[in-house]
Enzyme design. Structure first.
Site, PDB file in Angstrom:
ATOM      1  N   GLU A  40      54.739  40.373 -15.694  1.00 26.66           N
ATOM      2  CA  GLU A  40      53.504  41.568 -15.497  1.00 26.66           C
ATOM      3  C   GLU A  40      53.583  42.850 -16.076  1.00 26.66           C
ATOM      4  O   GLU A  40      52.612  43.256 -16.770  1.00 26.66           O
ATOM      5  CB  GLU A  40      53.743  41.947 -14.012  1.00 26.66           C
ATOM      6  N   TYR A 120      51.540  48.779  -8.727  1.00 25.64           N
ATOM      7  CA  TYR A 120      50.946  47.575  -9.160  1.00 25.64           C
ATOM      8  C   TYR A 120      51.698  46.256  -9.441  1.00 25.64           C
ATOM      9  O   TYR A 120      52.326  45.179  -8.863  1.00 25.64           O
ATOM     10  CB  TYR A 120      50.096  48.092 -10.600  1.00 25.64           C
ATOM     11  N   ASP A 138      44.619  46.790  -9.358  1.00 22.99           N
ATOM     12  CA  ASP A 138      44.028  47.004 -10.169  1.00 22.99           C
ATOM     13  C   ASP A 138      43.282  47.309 -10.622  1.00 22.99           C
ATOM     14  O   ASP A 138      41.857  47.002  -9.473  1.00 22.99           O
ATOM     15  CB  ASP A 138      44.786  46.199 -11.651  1.00 22.99           C
TER      16      ASP A 138
END
Ligand code: ADE
Length: 334
Positions: A40, A120, A138
């Site tokens: 991520e 996020y 996002d």
């Protein structure tokens, strides 16, 4: 249908669709919380296609948080070379040190508190690797949801936050598949420009934008600020088969390596006054908020100046993290 009901219906359809249509991506195999965090962070500003191989190489090199915690910062930066936004690599190593000491956090707040992790990334890691009902919204997810809801408000950070709050209430039990399902929908079906692939969408019968034939009206984009332009002279200086290299100080690309350079208005530095010019070329590099317009000078010196570090092309290539901005000039390294 009211918004909340629509979101709930849409959410219930997504995990199964995701399992049937998901791309095979390396971070979706043998996942641990640590590998999810690496993925991520890498995917924050790097495209899936560019991240694929780099993710595999990074994990081969640093398979566990302990291995990453033990490495030198220079090794980590070298492994991140070319991916840009190097603070991600520095933060990832800081996070690895915490994880190696304390174990991987088990709550959203714990993951969110790791260096480099925003809402996020914390939402993505917690739902994908820990099964928590934590949204990751996002720009892509905003696009998908703004079309589903035919939401004509400006797609800015406020809308992102609002969508995240509203999603919490509709999360299905398969939390990770829902989070990645939203990402997949944005990447494969509900694409930004051109034609979204609406016939392939699991939401084709409920998406308000599609039902109205108005897919291209959403999202309503917020205006972007233009980048600040900086003009630079970049000096690739050869002396006795080696090249001058410096470590960058604070600010943009701090801690990485660079060819000596200076703002264009400062001209040539005194230590290069006796250098012979071999070649010259222009190059531009775009960062998120800054644009570098560079004039590269390939120069040769017959005697090494005081206080400069000279390295062979091979040493630079194998051990020193040189940001992509300088790559237009690396063909001069022989
Ligand atoms: N972008 C950010 N995270 C992702 C993931 N887990 N899969 C695909 N694309 C992503």
């Amino acid at each position: 249908m009211k918004d909340e009901e629509l979101l709930k219906t849409a959410a219930a359809l997504l995990p199964e669709w995701f399992r049937a249509h998901r791309r095979q991506l390396p971070w979706r195999e043998h996942r641990t919380p640590y590998t999810a965090l690496v993925a991520e962070l890498m995917l924050q500003q790097t495209r899936v296609e560019a991240a694929r191989e780099r993710y595999v190489e990074f994990l081969r090199r640093f398979p566990t948080a302990e291995a990453l915690a033990r490495a030198s910062e220079d090794e980590v930066l070298k492994a991140w070379e070319g991916l840009g936004y190097y603070s991600r690599a520095k933060n990832l190593q800081k996070a690895a040190k915490i994880i190696a000491e304390e174990g991987f956090p088990t709550t959203f707040e714990g993951v969110r508190a790791l260096p480099g992790v925003g809402d996020y990334t914390a939402g993505a890691v917690c739902s994908i690797a820990l099964g928590l009902k934590t949204p990751a919204v996002d720009g892509n997810v905003v696009r998908v949801l703004s079309r589903l809801l035919a939401d004509g408000r400006q797609a800015d950070d406020g809308l992102k936050k609002e969508y995240a709050e509203r999603l919490v209430c509709v999360y299905p039990a398969e939390a990770g598949d829902f989070t990645e399902g939203l990402m997949e929908l944005g990447a494969l079906v509900c694409v930004p420009n051109g034609e979204p692939a609406c016939p392939a969408c699991p939401w084709r019968e409920i998406c308000r934008a599609h039902l109205a034939g108005r897919e291209s009206d959403f999202p309503v984009r917020a205006e972007k600020k233009p980048r600040t332009v900086q003009e630079l002279n970049v000096f690739v200086v050869k002396c006795g088969g080696a090249y001058a290299l410096r470590r960058r100080g604070k600010g943009l690309l701090s801690g990485l390596w660079e060819f000596p350079n200076a703002p264009k208005e400062e001209g040539f530095p005194a230590w290069l006054s006796s250098a012979r010019l071999i070649a010259q070329k222009q190059a531009t590099h775009l960062f998120s908020h800054v644009e570098w317009r560079m004039t590269g000078y390939f120069l040769e010196l017959s005697t090494p100046p005081e206080g400069e570090l000279f390295l062979t092309a091979r040493e630079i290539k194998e051990r020193y993290a040189l940001p992509s901005a300088f790559k237009p000039f690396t063909p001069w390294l022989e």
